[in-house]
Design a protein around this motif. Structure first.
Motif, mmCIF file in Angstrom:
data_model
loop_
_atom_site.group_PDB
_atom_site.id
_atom_site.type_symbol
_atom_site.label_atom_id
_atom_site.label_comp_id
_atom_site.label_asym_id
_atom_site.label_seq_id
_atom_site.Cartn_x
_atom_site.Cartn_y
_atom_site.Cartn_z
ATOM 1 N N ALA A 138 0.828 -1.211 0.000
ATOM 2 C CA ALA A 138 0.000 0.000 0.000
ATOM 3 C C ALA A 138 0.864 1.263 0.000
ATOM 4 O O ALA A 138 0.592 2.223 -0.727
ATOM 5 C CB ALA A 138 -0.927 0.000 1.213
ATOM 6 N N ALA A 139 1.914 1.261 0.807
ATOM 7 C CA ALA A 139 2.772 2.443 0.899
ATOM 8 C C ALA A 139 3.486 2.706 -0.418
ATOM 9 O O ALA A 139 3.564 3.852 -0.882
ATOM 10 C CB ALA A 139 3.784 2.267 2.028
ATOM 11 N N ARG A 140 4.012 1.661 -1.036
ATOM 12 C CA ARG A 140 4.766 1.846 -2.277
ATOM 13 C C ARG A 140 3.858 2.223 -3.444
ATOM 14 O O ARG A 140 4.278 2.916 -4.366
ATOM 15 C CB ARG A 140 5.569 0.586 -2.588
ATOM 16 C CG ARG A 140 6.731 0.406 -1.626
ATOM 17 C CD ARG A 140 7.604 -0.768 -1.951
ATOM 18 N NE ARG A 140 8.755 -0.798 -1.052
ATOM 19 C CZ ARG A 140 9.618 -1.793 -0.945
ATOM 20 N NH1 ARG A 140 9.472 -2.852 -1.717
ATOM 21 N NH2 ARG A 140 10.623 -1.732 -0.114
ATOM 22 N N SER A 141 2.617 1.778 -3.399
ATOM 23 C CA SER A 141 1.678 2.153 -4.445
ATOM 24 C C SER A 141 1.210 3.599 -4.285
ATOM 25 O O SER A 141 1.051 4.331 -5.264
ATOM 26 C CB SER A 141 0.469 1.214 -4.422
ATOM 27 O OG SER A 141 -0.505 1.629 -5.348
ATOM 28 N N ALA A 142 1.012 4.021 -3.036
ATOM 29 C CA ALA A 142 0.450 5.347 -2.774
ATOM 30 C C ALA A 142 1.487 6.460 -2.794
ATOM 31 O O ALA A 142 1.161 7.613 -3.099
ATOM 32 C CB ALA A 142 -0.264 5.339 -1.423
ATOM 33 N N ALA A 143 2.738 6.140 -2.470
ATOM 34 C CA ALA A 143 3.763 7.178 -2.303
ATOM 35 C C ALA A 143 3.947 8.069 -3.531
ATOM 36 O O ALA A 143 3.980 9.300 -3.392
ATOM 37 C CB ALA A 143 5.091 6.544 -1.891
ATOM 38 N N PRO A 144 4.081 7.516 -4.740
ATOM 39 C CA PRO A 144 4.293 8.419 -5.885
ATOM 40 C C PRO A 144 3.112 9.344 -6.153
ATOM 41 O O PRO A 144 3.296 10.498 -6.538
ATOM 42 C CB PRO A 144 4.535 7.457 -7.059
ATOM 43 C CG PRO A 144 4.008 6.149 -6.632
ATOM 44 C CD PRO A 144 4.193 6.104 -5.150
#
Length: 401
Positions: A12-18
């Motif tokens: 979730a974090a890696r998908s949302a960060a950008p």
């Protein structure tokens, strides 16, 4: 919300960060401060999400927290009062980035003012969501070196906006090259004791898939993005058979093809077919086509080398240079005999990587039965490589004790 497993938090974090970073760059007008704020928000997410659960809209959550962190930072600096007022007028939980903004963030990380090493590190950090430690491990560097690259890159981008740099279609090829370099480093590491780093390769593929998802049917760069993803899939398919139990390389012709991943081959071939149907051939599509010919051969003897040679003839026009020419030399050696391939190699002596010239020449000399000459070239390649696994293979091929 219920507690979330670490894998779900990471995804979730890696998908949302950008997407969150794209919003913050748009709002603040600066990459450096926006990235700092999002990193603080990510730190908060890593603390809260495992305990409280992943929010329904992770990107909006990150934007909200990052906005508060940014306002706090602005308030501490009177010289930045004007930016505080602009940011304060924005609703912290506002909309998540549009597709074009996320794509522009990709491209900002590959700004032409940055070195290739900095572009790779910044892309993995800001778009991939990797930590400095993960990037250092993936690129076989130190944490301090990676941190310095990221810091210098952010400083170089200070004042550069998402909209800077001209038309998107003109800038995507640079991004494709950066993702390709990350993937190449993942399966053919330049340094270290291991030749492959699957986790880095998986991250390169994930980012390439993300880039492809941001394209629209009419985008001129879409076929090449499809080609790059196909190339990664077709290359990764051979991963389980590329090294032996001791970590030594296994040449393509000697690999156990029953261990190749049929699912990745099928997906890559399907994507490549769709890309070629768009009739906008580019180098990544041609490279993927070469990989597909290798992958679809039931045995090494079944490889259609004439087709591969024809594809290299196309590739050398689309992407002239030593990589295309040395690949063509190998294919020419299979079709017209090793002597023909050696002629191509000789033309690139002094103009291409000495390591790659030695490796290809050794292979062709070996195919020609010129054993002692091949041994010398294998030993030369072993002395040039900085990768331990590759060195062991060259020495084994040379028959060294």
């Amino acid at each position: 919300m219920n507690p979330a497993p670490l894998g779900a938090v990471t995804a979730a974090a890696r998908s949302a960060a950008p997407r969150a970073l794209a919003v913050m760059v748009r709002r603040t007008g600066g990459f450096d401060d926006a990235e700092d704020a999002v990193q603080e928000a990510l730190a908060a997410a890593w603390t809260q999400w495992p305990r409280e659960g992943v929010p329904d809209n992770p990107a909006a959550w990150l934007v909200s927290v990052a906005s508060r962190r940014y306002v706090d930072a602005v308030r501490s600096d009177a010289a930045r009062r004007a930016r505080e007022e602009r940011t304060a007028r924005e609703e912290p939980g506002g909309p998540v980035a549009q597709v074009d903004d996320t794509l522009r963030l990709f491209l900002l990380c590959c700004h032409p003012s940055l070195s290739r090493a900095s572009q790779m590190a910044l892309t993995l950090r800001c778009v991939g969501g990797l930590t400095t430690r993960e990037i250092a491990r993936g690129l076989l560097s130190t944490e301090s070196t990676v941190a310095q690259r990221i810091s210098r890159a952010k400083a170089s981008l200070r004042g550069v906006t998402l909209d800077a740099g001209g038309p998107l279609a003109d800038r995507v090829p640079v991004l494709l090259d950066v993702l390709s370099l990350i993937h190449t480093e993942a399966h053919s590491a330049a340094e270290g004791e291991e030749i492959a780093r699957p986790l880095l390769g998986a991250e390169a593929l994930r980012l390439a898939r993300l880039l492809l998802s941001l394209s629209r049917p009419g985008d001129p760069w879409r076929p090449e993005a499809m080609g790059l993803v196909a190339l990664m899939l077709l290359t990764d398919a051979r991963g389980p058979a590329r090294v032996d139990g001791e970590g030594v390389l296994i040449p393509l012709a000697q690999q156990d093809r029953t261990r190749w991943r049929a699912d990745l081959i099928a997906e890559g071939a399907e994507l490549l077919t769709a890309a070629l149907a768009l009739r906008a051939a580019g180098r990544y599509q041609v490279r993927a086509a070469i990989a597909a010919v290798h992958d679809e051969a039931a045995t090494a003897a079944d490889t259609d080398w004439r087709q591969i040679l024809g594809l290299y003839e196309v590739l050398r026009r689309l992407d002239p240079g030593p990589v295309s020419e040395l690949g063509r030399a190998v294919a020419m050696g299979e079709v017209a005999g090793p002597a023909a391939g050696l002629q191509i190699v000789a033309a690139w002596e002094g103009r291409a990587s000495p390591l790659r010239v030695a490796a290809v020449r050794a292979h062709l000399l070996d195919r020609a039965g010129r054993t002692s000459e091949a041994r010398r070239e294998y030993e030369r390649a072993a002395g040039l490589t900085r990768n331990g696994a590759e060195r062991r293979w060259f020495l084994d091929a040379a028959g060294a004790p």
